[in-house]
Write a protein that holds these residues in place. Sequence first.
Motif, PDB file in Angstrom:
ATOM      1  N   PHE A 236       0.872  -1.035  -0.014  1.00 19.76           N
ATOM      2  CA  PHE A 236       0.164   0.021  -0.144  1.00 19.76           C
ATOM      3  C   PHE A 236       0.889   1.111   0.079  1.00 19.76           C
ATOM      4  CE2 PHE A 236      -2.878   3.450   1.648  1.00 19.76           C
ATOM      5  CZ  PHE A 236      -3.911   2.824   1.235  1.00 19.76           C
ATOM      6  N   THR A 237       1.732   1.240   0.761  1.00 18.31           N
ATOM      7  CA  THR A 237       2.894   2.283   0.922  1.00 18.31           C
ATOM      8  C   THR A 237       3.719   2.657  -0.425  1.00 18.31           C
ATOM      9  OG1 THR A 237       4.289   1.010   2.062  1.00 18.31           O
ATOM     10  CG2 THR A 237       2.894   2.475   3.439  1.00 18.31           C
ATOM     11  N   GLY A 251       0.558   6.767 -20.063  1.00 20.98           N
ATOM     12  CA  GLY A 251       0.542   7.707 -20.952  1.00 20.98           C
ATOM     13  C   GLY A 251       0.126   8.931 -20.686  1.00 20.98           C
ATOM     14  N   GLY A 252      -0.085   9.405 -19.516  1.00 24.92           N
ATOM     15  CA  GLY A 252      -0.540  10.782 -19.039  1.00 24.92           C
ATOM     16  C   GLY A 252      -1.969  10.666 -18.588  1.00 24.92           C
ATOM     17  N   GLN A 253      -2.661   9.689 -19.077  1.00 24.83           N
ATOM     18  CA  GLN A 253      -4.333   9.487 -18.642  1.00 24.83           C
ATOM     19  C   GLN A 253      -4.478   9.420 -17.184  1.00 24.83           C
ATOM     20  OE1 GLN A 253      -6.111   6.869 -21.332  1.00 24.83           O
ATOM     21  NE2 GLN A 253      -4.275   6.664 -22.826  1.00 24.83           N
ATOM     22  N   SER A 254      -3.641   8.960 -16.455  1.00 26.65           N
ATOM     23  CA  SER A 254      -3.851   8.893 -15.133  1.00 26.65           C
ATOM     24  C   SER A 254      -2.923   9.750 -14.255  1.00 26.65           C
ATOM     25  CB  SER A 254      -3.965   7.336 -14.633  1.00 26.65           C
ATOM     26  OG  SER A 254      -4.915   6.633 -15.229  1.00 26.65           O
ATOM     27  N   ALA A 255      -3.177   9.834 -13.049  1.00 24.95           N
ATOM     28  CA  ALA A 255      -2.131  10.646 -12.296  1.00 24.95           C
ATOM     29  C   ALA A 255      -2.159  10.076 -10.836  1.00 24.95           C
ATOM     30  CB  ALA A 255      -2.768  12.209 -12.003  1.00 24.95           C
ATOM     31  N   SER A 256      -1.254  10.550 -10.078  1.00 16.39           N
ATOM     32  CA  SER A 256      -1.225  10.070  -8.480  1.00 16.39           C
ATOM     33  C   SER A 256      -0.590  11.217  -7.966  1.00 16.39           C
ATOM     34  CB  SER A 256       0.098   8.964  -8.545  1.00 16.39           C
ATOM     35  OG  SER A 256       1.390   9.573  -8.906  1.00 16.39           O
ATOM     36  N   ILE A 257      -0.766  11.046  -6.615  1.00 19.27           N
ATOM     37  CA  ILE A 257      -0.389  12.172  -5.591  1.00 19.27           C
ATOM     38  C   ILE A 257       0.861  12.496  -5.762  1.00 19.27           C
ATOM     39  CG2 ILE A 257      -0.577  12.868  -3.119  1.00 19.27           C
ATOM     40  CD1 ILE A 257      -2.745  10.581  -2.750  1.00 19.27           C
ATOM     41  N   VAL A 258       1.760  11.748  -6.070  1.00 15.05           N
ATOM     42  CA  VAL A 258       3.290  12.095  -6.001  1.00 15.05           C
ATOM     43  C   VAL A 258       3.612  12.936  -7.317  1.00 15.05           C
ATOM     44  CG1 VAL A 258       5.513  11.504  -5.745  1.00 15.05           C
ATOM     45  CG2 VAL A 258       3.882  10.300  -4.536  1.00 15.05           C
ATOM     46  N   PRO A 272       2.101  24.728  -1.356  1.00 11.13           N
ATOM     47  CA  PRO A 272       1.157  24.022  -1.333  1.00 11.13           C
ATOM     48  C   PRO A 272       1.572  22.394  -1.826  1.00 11.13           C
ATOM     49  CG  PRO A 272       1.463  25.469  -3.520  1.00 11.13           C
ATOM     50  CD  PRO A 272       2.338  26.015  -2.314  1.00 11.13           C
ATOM     51  N   ALA A 273       2.850  22.173  -2.296  1.00 10.04           N
ATOM     52  CA  ALA A 273       3.607  20.706  -2.416  1.00 10.04           C
ATOM     53  C   ALA A 273       3.874  20.226  -0.975  1.00 10.04           C
ATOM     54  CB  ALA A 273       4.765  21.067  -3.322  1.00 10.04           C
ATOM     55  N   ALA A 274       4.163  21.199  -0.143  1.00  4.70           N
ATOM     56  CA  ALA A 274       4.614  20.662   1.299  1.00  4.70           C
ATOM     57  C   ALA A 274       3.281  20.418   1.609  1.00  4.70           C
ATOM     58  CB  ALA A 274       5.365  21.782   1.923  1.00  4.70           C
ATOM     59  N   ALA A 275       2.157  21.128   1.739  1.00  2.00           N
ATOM     60  CA  ALA A 275       0.739  20.905   2.343  1.00  2.00           C
ATOM     61  C   ALA A 275       0.172  19.548   1.671  1.00  2.00           C
ATOM     62  CB  ALA A 275       0.011  21.758   1.715  1.00  2.00           C
ATOM     63  N   LEU A 280      -0.522  13.719   2.690  1.00  2.00           N
ATOM     64  CA  LEU A 280      -0.101  12.173   2.140  1.00  2.00           C
ATOM     65  C   LEU A 280       0.426  11.335   3.322  1.00  2.00           C
ATOM     66  CD1 LEU A 280      -0.202  10.162  -0.036  1.00  2.00           C
ATOM     67  CD2 LEU A 280       2.270  11.001  -0.839  1.00  2.00           C
ATOM     68  N   VAL A 281       1.234  12.030   3.837  1.00  3.24           N
ATOM     69  CA  VAL A 281       1.904  11.197   5.168  1.00  3.24           C
ATOM     70  C   VAL A 281       1.040  10.863   6.038  1.00  3.24           C
ATOM     71  CG1 VAL A 281       3.566  11.626   6.902  1.00  3.24           C
ATOM     72  CG2 VAL A 281       4.364  12.340   4.601  1.00  3.24           C
ATOM     73  N   LEU A 282       0.182  11.975   6.502  1.00  4.78           N
ATOM     74  CA  LEU A 282      -1.007  11.642   7.415  1.00  4.78           C
ATOM     75  C   LEU A 282      -2.107  10.439   6.821  1.00  4.78           C
ATOM     76  CD1 LEU A 282      -2.380  12.415   9.806  1.00  4.78           C
ATOM     77  CD2 LEU A 282      -3.704  14.392   8.640  1.00  4.78           C
ATOM     78  N   PHE A 283      -2.402  10.765   5.595  1.00  6.28           N
ATOM     79  CA  PHE A 283      -3.188   9.562   5.025  1.00  6.28           C
ATOM     80  C   PHE A 283      -2.889   8.336   5.167  1.00  6.28           C
ATOM     81  CE2 PHE A 283      -5.182   7.508   1.828  1.00  6.28           C
ATOM     82  CZ  PHE A 283      -6.715   7.413   1.892  1.00  6.28           C
ATOM     83  N   VAL A 284      -1.538   8.077   4.737  1.00  6.02           N
ATOM     84  CA  VAL A 284      -0.698   6.800   4.757  1.00  6.02           C
ATOM     85  C   VAL A 284      -0.535   6.392   6.117  1.00  6.02           C
ATOM     86  CG1 VAL A 284       1.277   5.507   4.166  1.00  6.02           C
ATOM     87  CG2 VAL A 284       0.226   7.227   2.523  1.00  6.02           C
ATOM     88  N   ALA A 285      -0.094   7.341   7.162  1.00  5.75           N
ATOM     89  CA  ALA A 285       0.017   6.962   8.454  1.00  5.75           C
ATOM     90  C   ALA A 285      -1.472   6.179   9.032  1.00  5.75           C
ATOM     91  CB  ALA A 285       0.426   8.286   9.082  1.00  5.75           C
ATOM     92  N   VAL A 286      -2.447   7.099   8.900  1.00  7.63           N
ATOM     93  CA  VAL A 286      -3.786   6.504   9.322  1.00  7.63           C
ATOM     94  C   VAL A 286      -4.141   5.298   8.663  1.00  7.63           C
ATOM     95  CG1 VAL A 286      -6.407   7.006   9.280  1.00  7.63           C
ATOM     96  CG2 VAL A 286      -4.662   9.046   9.439  1.00  7.63           C
ATOM     97  N   MET A 287      -3.953   4.928   7.452  1.00 13.58           N
ATOM     98  CA  MET A 287      -4.150   3.632   6.668  1.00 13.58           C
ATOM     99  C   MET A 287      -3.310   2.506   7.581  1.00 13.58           C
ATOM    100  SD  MET A 287      -6.449   4.108   4.539  1.00 13.58           S
ATOM    101  CE  MET A 287      -6.539   2.448   3.730  1.00 13.58           C
ATOM    102  N   VAL A 288      -2.029   2.855   7.733  1.00 11.43           N
ATOM    103  CA  VAL A 288      -1.217   1.905   8.161  1.00 11.43           C
ATOM    104  C   VAL A 288      -1.675   1.608   9.781  1.00 11.43           C
ATOM    105  CG1 VAL A 288       1.326   1.492   9.126  1.00 11.43           C
ATOM    106  CG2 VAL A 288       0.824   2.305   6.875  1.00 11.43           C
TER     107      VAL A 288
END
Length: 303
Positions: A236-237, A251-258, A272-275, A280-288
């Motif tokens: 997941f991580t 092919g540029g049709q999808s995107a990811s958070i990173v 805004p990139a830092a935010a 993202l760190v908070l979301f992944v930490a909650v999932m883990v």
Amino acid sequence: MAGQATRLAAPRGGRRAPRLAPRAVSWLQVGPLAFILVVFFALPTLLFLVVSFFDYDRTGIYPAFMLDNYREVLTTPATLRVYLSSLKFAFIVWGITLVLGFGIAHFLVFHVRSAAVRTALFLLCAIPFWTSGIIRTIAWIPFLGRNGAFNQTLIELHLVRQPLEFLLFSPFAVCVTYVHLFTLLMIGPIANAMAKIDPALLEAARDAGASRWRTMVDVVIPLSKTGIALGSILVFTQVMGDFFVVKQMSGGQSASIVSALATEIQAMQYPPAAASAMLLVLFVAVMVAGMMRVVDVRKELVR
């Protein structure tokens, strides 16, 4: 004779070698790892957190305390679509790698009797990791392409009349590449957990009249939950933190958070990139943390 041996073993001058307190020994053992975590994880994360509240324009960033960056990230429809896209890939890949990893680990542990053969097969699974992940990703392009090996094979076998278009530069290609890259991360922890299962438990289940399915559900899966949890966390991580596969295989049709973070950094929109990075760190930490609530990994590993 015993007294002479004692005198020979004693330090010169009759003084004992100094001993450190147990607490000091513990700090010395954990110190190097703590230093690495603080320098390479805690401090950069703290820096991101501070910058995420800064103001910015086209010329630079300015120290401030404002929530506009987080408000923009959480209310922009494009950002929400990116998060949903990353979650979609993460859950699809997690489900496929879990099924494949559990099946392969079960075969290696319970059906391969020879330890040498089991080791050889596990190394065979690990061979792709001997090369770069970028190379393994790009290698799918000539295989899945319109004129690639897979399409040509289907045409020669008269299974299709024309090349399949959805194989490459699509969500299908992204998922296939992720599964290829990260299945081993699921196999290893699950196989390690299964190897600790006492064969007498399986024999007792069979003697009690349990079918193979009931033995799997009531014995193997509960005792393998630690490996399942660890493998799930790893997969997941990795998917949530990747952007090269999505960018290259969709092919540029999808995107990811990173990938969205990379775009903001290239545009020098650091606050805004830092935010986004902090969310993202908070979301992944909650999932883990949620996974670890289901399975107490630390307790299981101590056993």
